[in-house]
Design a protein around this motif. Structure first.
Motif, short mmCIF file in Angstrom:
data_model
loop_
_atom_site.label_atom_id
_atom_site.label_comp_id
_atom_site.label_asym_id
_atom_site.label_seq_id
_atom_site.Cartn_x
_atom_site.Cartn_y
_atom_site.Cartn_z
N ILE A 170 11.70 -10.04 1.87
CA ILE A 170 12.46 -8.81 2.11
C ILE A 170 12.97 -8.87 3.55
O ILE A 170 12.19 -8.74 4.50
CB ILE A 170 11.60 -7.55 1.86
N THR A 171 14.26 -9.12 3.67
CA THR A 171 14.86 -9.21 5.00
C THR A 171 15.52 -7.87 5.32
O THR A 171 14.89 -6.83 5.16
CB THR A 171 15.83 -10.40 5.08
N SER A 172 16.78 -7.86 5.70
CA SER A 172 17.43 -6.58 6.04
C SER A 172 18.93 -6.79 6.17
O SER A 172 19.38 -7.83 6.69
CB SER A 172 16.88 -6.06 7.37
N GLY A 179 19.58 -2.13 2.62
CA GLY A 179 20.15 -1.25 3.63
C GLY A 179 19.12 -0.20 4.01
O GLY A 179 17.96 -0.28 3.59
N ASP A 187 -2.33 -5.06 1.79
CA ASP A 187 -1.85 -4.18 2.86
C ASP A 187 -2.97 -3.95 3.87
O ASP A 187 -4.15 -4.07 3.51
CB ASP A 187 -1.40 -2.82 2.28
N ASN A 193 6.98 -8.57 1.73
CA ASN A 193 7.59 -7.27 2.05
C ASN A 193 7.00 -6.64 3.30
O ASN A 193 7.68 -5.87 3.97
CB ASN A 193 7.39 -6.34 0.83
N ALA A 194 5.74 -6.98 3.64
CA ALA A 194 5.10 -6.35 4.80
C ALA A 194 5.98 -6.58 6.02
O ALA A 194 6.44 -7.69 6.27
CB ALA A 194 3.72 -6.94 5.04
N PHE A 217 9.01 -1.92 10.74
CA PHE A 217 10.36 -1.38 10.86
C PHE A 217 10.29 0.08 11.26
O PHE A 217 10.86 0.50 12.26
CB PHE A 217 11.14 -1.52 9.55
N THR A 218 9.53 0.85 10.47
CA THR A 218 9.59 2.30 10.68
C THR A 218 8.98 2.71 12.02
O THR A 218 9.40 3.71 12.58
CB THR A 218 8.90 3.03 9.51
N VAL A 226 -1.28 -9.44 7.45
CA VAL A 226 -0.54 -10.72 7.31
C VAL A 226 -0.59 -11.56 8.58
O VAL A 226 -0.28 -12.75 8.53
CB VAL A 226 0.94 -10.50 6.89
N THR A 227 -0.98 -10.97 9.70
CA THR A 227 -1.06 -11.76 10.94
C THR A 227 -2.36 -12.55 11.04
O THR A 227 -2.54 -13.34 11.96
CB THR A 227 -0.92 -10.87 12.20
N GLY A 229 0.81 -1.22 0.00
CA GLY A 229 0.00 0.00 0.00
C GLY A 229 0.84 1.26 0.00
O GLY A 229 0.38 2.33 -0.40
N GLU A 252 8.66 5.66 2.24
CA GLU A 252 7.68 6.61 2.76
C GLU A 252 7.65 6.59 4.28
O GLU A 252 7.56 7.63 4.93
CB GLU A 252 6.28 6.25 2.23
N THR A 281 16.80 2.51 3.83
CA THR A 281 16.18 2.99 2.59
C THR A 281 15.18 4.10 2.89
O THR A 281 14.35 3.97 3.81
CB THR A 281 15.43 1.82 1.90
N1 LIG Z 1 13.23 1.25 4.96
C1 LIG Z 1 14.32 0.62 5.34
O1 LIG Z 1 15.35 1.23 5.68
C2 LIG Z 1 14.38 -0.88 5.31
C3 LIG Z 1 15.63 -1.50 5.41
C4 LIG Z 1 15.69 -2.90 5.39
C5 LIG Z 1 14.53 -3.65 5.27
N2 LIG Z 1 13.34 -3.01 5.17
C6 LIG Z 1 12.15 -3.84 5.06
O2 LIG Z 1 11.43 -3.49 3.89
C7 LIG Z 1 10.04 -3.70 4.10
C8 LIG Z 1 9.28 -2.43 3.76
O3 LIG Z 1 9.81 -1.37 4.55
P1 LIG Z 1 9.34 0.14 4.36
O4 LIG Z 1 10.45 1.01 4.81
O5 LIG Z 1 8.73 0.34 3.02
O6 LIG Z 1 8.20 0.21 5.47
P2 LIG Z 1 6.91 1.12 5.55
O7 LIG Z 1 6.57 1.20 7.00
O8 LIG Z 1 7.12 2.39 4.77
O9 LIG Z 1 5.84 0.24 4.77
C9 LIG Z 1 5.45 -1.00 5.26
C10 LIG Z 1 4.11 -1.37 4.67
O10 LIG Z 1 3.69 -2.60 5.27
C11 LIG Z 1 2.33 -2.46 5.68
N3 LIG Z 1 2.06 -3.34 6.80
C12 LIG Z 1 2.47 -3.20 8.09
N4 LIG Z 1 1.98 -4.18 8.85
C13 LIG Z 1 1.24 -4.97 8.02
C14 LIG Z 1 0.46 -6.13 8.23
N5 LIG Z 1 0.33 -6.67 9.45
N6 LIG Z 1 -0.16 -6.69 7.17
C15 LIG Z 1 -0.06 -6.13 5.93
N7 LIG Z 1 0.64 -5.01 5.69
C16 LIG Z 1 1.29 -4.44 6.73
C17 LIG Z 1 2.19 -0.98 6.04
O11 LIG Z 1 0.83 -0.57 6.05
C18 LIG Z 1 3.04 -0.32 4.97
O12 LIG Z 1 2.28 -0.05 3.81
C19 LIG Z 1 9.89 -4.14 5.56
O13 LIG Z 1 9.83 -5.54 5.62
C20 LIG Z 1 11.16 -3.63 6.20
O14 LIG Z 1 11.52 -4.37 7.33
C21 LIG Z 1 13.23 -1.65 5.20
#
Ligand SMILES: NC(=O)c1ccc[n+]([C@@H]2O[C@H](COP(=O)([O-])OP(=O)(O)OC[C@H]3O[C@@H](n4cnc5c(N)ncnc54)[C@H](O)[C@@H]3O)[C@@H](O)[C@H]2O)c1
Length: 251
Positions: A139-141, A185, A37, A86-87, A90-91, A60-61, A15, A190, A187
């Motif tokens: 999508i890990t980290s 890394g 999402d 990907n869900a 983190f943020t 997803v839960t 989303g 949003e 990233t």
């Molecule tokens: N941004 C970073 O620096 C970074 C670094 C490494 C890994 N990641 C990983 O990348 C992925 C995306 O990160 P992001 O920065 O875009 O995060 P984000 O918070 O911007 O977006 C995450 C999305 O997941 C959705 N979400 C959250 N809980 C959910 C659920 N229970 N069911 C369905 N959807 C759900 C949120 O509504 C949101 O749209 C994550 O798995 C995160 O751990 C991010």
């Protein structure tokens, strides 16, 4: 270009953030995509277009909602070939020492980042088997390798997902399904930008300095790796983790 014509993908957490960019890229490469999402899925799908994208509100839960999203892929697009897990939380996680992390926060992050993936792959498995060339991309980290402090719960979930990637690759290989991880890394998604509210997070400068390629990472840096792993060219790659972080950690 990975030609994904005729393929159907499900991207969780699409989303907003990185997930949306991944879904848009898979669609650009010819796949039809279900964006799942808890919020904003329909709006995000509309940005891609109704021909190629379907937004499904799902958590997803919740195994029932996950099953419904997988069924939506089947009924709307006829099957499922690619799953991008990907869900993830983190943020918005609590940053604290392992000594102080509330246990309910620990469990909340595991429920989404680990158990959520189990729900998805269990629900998707029959359709991925039917595909004959199924793809699971987790999508890990890069934190699994860099081990930053004050986020043990998050790093532990991504470590678990790395291990799950390998074990699932072994279990699903007989069905022609590959399972790989992409480890980003820090990233500027949003969610990350919203959390820092215009001011640069100190983590951003640290991340830039640690990289071989010294610039900020953006969601578009991840799309090529995911599209490659989703495509036919990656059919003999499985159980692997591809770190995409500008060369901060190397393994
Ligand atoms: N941004 C970073 O620096 C970074 C670094 C490494 C890994 N990641 C990983 O990348 C992925 C995306 O990160 P992001 O920065 O875009 O995060 P984000 O918070 O911007 O977006 C995450 C999305 O997941 C959705 N979400 C959250 N809980 C959910 C659920 N229970 N069911 C369905 N959807 C759900 C949120 O509504 C949101 O749209 C994550 O798995 C995160 O751990 C991010």
């Amino acid at each position: 270009m990975a030609d994904l014509s005729g393929k159907v993908a499900l991207v969780t957490g699409a989303g907003s953030g990185i997930g949306f960019d991944l879904a848009a890229e898979l669609a650009r490469q010819g796949a039809r995509v279900v964006l799942g999402d808890v919020a904003g899925a329909e709006r995000a799908a509309a940005r891609i277009g109704a021909e190629a994208a379907l937004g499904v509100q799902m958590d997803v839960t919740d195994a029932g909602q996950v099953a419904a999203a997988v069924e939506a892929a089947r009924s709307r697009f006829g099957g499922l070939d690619i799953v991008v897990n990907n869900a993830g939380l983190f943020t918005n996680i609590t940053r604290a020492s392992f000594a102080d992390l509330p246990l309910d926060e620990w469990e909340r992050v595991f429920a989404v980042n680990v158990t959520g993936v189990l729900h998805i792959v269990r629900a998707a498995w029959p359709l991925l088997k039917r595909s004959g060339a199924g793809r699971v991309i987790n999508i890990t980290s890069a934190t699994v390798f860099s081990a930053p402090p004050m986020m043990l719960h998050y790093v532990a979930t991504k470590g678990a997902l790395t291990a799950m990637t390998r074990s699932m690759a072994r279990e699903m290989g007989a069905d022609g399904i590959t399972v790989n991880a992409v480890a980003p890394g820090y990233t500027l998604s949003e969610g990350v930008l919203a959390r820092s509210a215009g001011a640069e997070d100190p983590q951003q400068e640290r991340a830039r300095n640690a990289r071989a390629i010294k610039r900020d990472q953006v969601p578009g840096d991840l799309t090529g790796a995911v599209a490659f792993l989703a495509g036919d060219a990656a059919g003999f790659i499985t159980g692997q983790t591809l770190v995409v972080d500008g060369g901060a950690v190397m393994h």
